[in-house]
Design an enzyme around this catalytic site. Structure first.
Site, PDB file in Angstrom:
ATOM      1  N   TRP A   1       0.817  -1.212   0.000  1.00 33.30           N
ATOM      2  CA  TRP A   1       0.000   0.000   0.000  1.00 33.30           C
ATOM      3  C   TRP A   1       0.855   1.268   0.000  1.00 33.30           C
ATOM      4  CZ3 TRP A   1      -0.462  -4.073   3.363  1.00 33.30           C
ATOM      5  CH2 TRP A   1       0.185  -3.963   4.584  1.00 33.30           C
TER       6      TRP A   1
ATOM      7  N   GLU B   1      -5.852   0.976   5.200  1.00 34.21           N
ATOM      8  CA  GLU B   1      -5.915   1.554   6.545  1.00 34.21           C
ATOM      9  C   GLU B   1      -6.987   0.881   7.386  1.00 34.21           C
ATOM     10  OE1 GLU B   1      -3.868   3.432   8.013  1.00 34.21           O
ATOM     11  OE2 GLU B   1      -2.635   3.974   6.304  1.00 34.21           O
TER      12      GLU B   1
ATOM     13  N   GLN C   1      -6.342  -2.743  14.087  1.00 38.37           N
ATOM     14  CA  GLN C   1      -6.473  -3.959  14.909  1.00 38.37           C
ATOM     15  C   GLN C   1      -5.784  -5.178  14.314  1.00 38.37           C
ATOM     16  OE1 GLN C   1      -8.401  -3.286  17.565  1.00 38.37           O
ATOM     17  NE2 GLN C   1      -9.996  -1.875  16.928  1.00 38.37           N
TER      18      GLN C   1
ATOM     19  N   LEU D   1      -9.705 -12.190   9.195  1.00 38.76           N
ATOM     20  CA  LEU D   1      -9.090 -10.915   9.596  1.00 38.76           C
ATOM     21  C   LEU D   1      -9.686 -10.400  10.911  1.00 38.76           C
ATOM     22  CD1 LEU D   1      -8.542  -8.307   6.709  1.00 38.76           C
ATOM     23  CD2 LEU D   1      -6.880  -9.247   8.276  1.00 38.76           C
ATOM     24  N   GLY D   2     -10.882 -10.866  11.232  1.00 34.12           N
ATOM     25  CA  GLY D   2     -11.512 -10.454  12.489  1.00 34.12           C
ATOM     26  C   GLY D   2     -12.155  -9.073  12.404  1.00 34.12           C
ATOM     27  N   TYR D   3     -12.820  -8.697  13.473  1.00 29.93           N
ATOM     28  CA  TYR D   3     -13.531  -7.401  13.546  1.00 29.93           C
ATOM     29  C   TYR D   3     -14.317  -7.180  12.246  1.00 29.93           C
ATOM     30  CZ  TYR D   3     -10.618  -6.583  17.605  1.00 29.93           C
ATOM     31  OH  TYR D   3      -9.999  -6.695  18.821  1.00 29.93           O
TER      32      TYR D   3
ATOM     33  N   TYR E   1      -9.095   8.953  12.383  1.00 30.78           N
ATOM     34  CA  TYR E   1      -7.828   8.363  11.954  1.00 30.78           C
ATOM     35  C   TYR E   1      -7.859   8.007  10.468  1.00 30.78           C
ATOM     36  CZ  TYR E   1      -4.235   5.110  10.839  1.00 30.78           C
ATOM     37  OH  TYR E   1      -3.191   4.515  10.188  1.00 30.78           O
TER      38      TYR E   1
ATOM     39  N   ASP F   1      -2.432   7.208  15.612  1.00 30.04           N
ATOM     40  CA  ASP F   1      -2.758   5.808  15.897  1.00 30.04           C
ATOM     41  C   ASP F   1      -1.908   5.395  17.109  1.00 30.04           C
ATOM     42  OD1 ASP F   1      -0.205   5.413  14.965  1.00 30.04           O
ATOM     43  OD2 ASP F   1      -0.716   3.752  13.640  1.00 30.04           O
TER      44      ASP F   1
ATOM     45  N   CYS G   1      16.178   2.560  21.604  1.00 28.55           N
ATOM     46  CA  CYS G   1      16.558   3.973  21.742  1.00 28.55           C
ATOM     47  C   CYS G   1      17.940   4.250  21.167  1.00 28.55           C
ATOM     48  CB  CYS G   1      16.509   4.385  23.207  1.00 28.55           C
ATOM     49  SG  CYS G   1      14.842   4.269  23.871  1.00 28.55           S
TER      50      CYS G   1
HETATM   51 FE1  SF4 Z   1      11.210   6.138  21.472  1.00 25.99          FE
HETATM   52 FE2  SF4 Z   1      13.561   5.750  22.599  1.00 25.99          FE
HETATM   53 FE3  SF4 Z   1      13.364   7.097  20.324  1.00 25.99          FE
HETATM   54 FE4  SF4 Z   1      12.484   8.143  22.574  1.00 25.99          FE
HETATM   55  S1  SF4 Z   1      14.598   7.624  22.092  1.00 25.99           S
HETATM   56  S2  SF4 Z   1      11.440   8.167  20.612  1.00 25.99           S
HETATM   57  S3  SF4 Z   1      11.696   6.352  23.625  1.00 25.99           S
HETATM   58  S4  SF4 Z   1      12.900   4.923  20.634  1.00 25.99           S
END
Ligand code: SF4
Length: 373
Positions: free
Chosen positions: A34, A47, A52, A90-92, A130, A148, A208
């Site tokens: 898509w 979408e 879900q 697919l449900g729902y 959404y 979302d 992170c």
């Molecule tokens: Fe998310 Fe970590 Fe990036 Fe912050 S640093 S937006 S907590 S992945």
């Protein structure tokens, strides 16, 4: 009025943050079917399917859908049963019913083209803020930010918003995300935020150290990634159901669910929920007596299927039954159907697995017959 240094600083930070997100998306986004199109019909359907449901689960349904319903006119002309069958698993299922109703309205009121105005879109069955924002931004390039679960998570962490997701946090996020929005390609930007949430800023163990916006992230600075947003407790009801596989030797007995409520208009085998204190067989006898006014003779457990939908975790026990008498079917909801016809009817996921089991068993028998083993 001259802008304060704080406001200018925030604007500059927003610009850099927005640029980082877009750069990352360009380099790292997944190639998904898509994303190869700007066709509003395809964007809308994808979408709705993705609400879900996970991306890997949606991919094959998406491909099959457009073979069956290549355009909105074809979808509007199809029967609800064909649409539910395409959605089976697919449900729902309310989503499929709504898409079908919406397609008919689009053909009646908008010349079979997905509307490009928010008010027209939001008036369609199953289209909420959404979906409307996703279609308008991705297909029509308009500046509507989407929210979302992924975007909410990324946004709340970036801005260090503590607590649970609610209307207040949504309002704050929408305002902040509007500040990040580029002048063009709002659809790509929305997808970038969603993708960042899906691939990097996951609800558990966010990556992170690989995150392109780590330097902007308040949750990361405060070590609060795992507690933002505050988790919602989800409670599932466990239920056990029994169904009777009843055959006259050639055909199977099935029934259609009512047009309203849970799993509306789908087909099922006769049966129902096991009550407290009942054995599975007692539940089977009671259910078939209530639904068909018949007594069960022999009942052999064929298979057990586990599946989940909405708030329920269901164990379904399918029994092959011999009845003491032939059921007198007076209601149009009941139907005797051949195995071939059974495959064409839309069933909820659990019963669809039983149908596949019956098909496999029949082909195995056929094979044995043909090889004479
Ligand atoms: Fe998310 Fe970590 Fe990036 Fe912050 S640093 S937006 S907590 S992945």
């Amino acid at each position: 009025m001259p802008k304060t240094a704080g406001a200018v600083g925030r604007k500059n930070a927003d610009r850099s943050l927005g640029r980082e997100i877009q750069r990352w998306y360009k380099a790292h986004h997944r190639k998904l079917p898509w994303r190869e199109t700007k066709d509003p019909y395809r964007i809308w359907v994808s979408e709705v399917m993705l609400q879900q449901t996970t991306v890997p689960a949606v991919v094959p349904y998406y491909a099959r859908w457009f073979e069956l319903f290549p355009n909105i006119r074809a979808l509007a002309r199809s029967s609800l049963q064909q649409v539910l069958k395409a959605w089976e698993g697919l449900g729902y299922y309310q989503r499929a019913r709504n898409i079908h109703r919406a397609a008919r309205i689009i053909c009646r009121k908008h010349g079979c083209s997905v509307p490009d105005e928010y008010e027209d879109l939001i008036a369609l069955p199953g289209v909420g803020p959404y979906i409307a924002a996703a279609v308008l931004s991705i297909a029509y390039g308009k500046s509507y930010p989407v929210l979302d679960a992924n975007v909410r998570r990324v946004g709340m962490r970036l801005y260090g918003i503590l607590g649970k997701v609610n209307y207040r946090t949504d309002d704050i996020l929408l305002e902040r995300i509007r500040g990040l929005f580029p002048a063009r390609n709002g659809g790509d930007f929305n997808q970038a935020l969603m993708e960042l949430g899906a691939l990097v800023c996951r609800s558990h163990n966010p990556s992170c150290l690989l995150c392109p916006v780590r330097g902007f992230c308040r949750a990361y600075k405060r070590g609060e990634q795992e507690v933002i947003p505050a988790p919602r407790k989800r409670s599932y009801h466990r239920i056990e159901t029994v169904i009777g596989i009843i055959t006259d030797g050639r055909r199977y007995l099935v029934q259609k669910r009512p047009p309203d409520g849970l799993l509306a208009d789908l087909w099922e085998f006769p049966g129902g929920k096991r009550e407290k204190g009942e054995t599975l067989r007692e539940a089977l006898h009671r259910e078939l007596k209530e639904e068909l006014d018949v007594e069960v003779g022999e009942a052999k457990l064929l298979l057990r299927v586990r599946h989940a939908y909405t708030r329920f975790q269901v164990s379904l026990f399918a029994f092959e039954c011999e009845l003491e008498s032939v059921p007198k079917l007076t209601s149009p909801v009941h139907r005797w159907v051949s195995l071939r016809a059974l495959k064409r009817l839309p069933f909820p996921s659990g019963s669809a697995k039983v149908v596949r089991f019956l098909e496999d068993r029949s082909s195995r028998k056929e094979q044995h017959r043909s090889t004479g083993s």
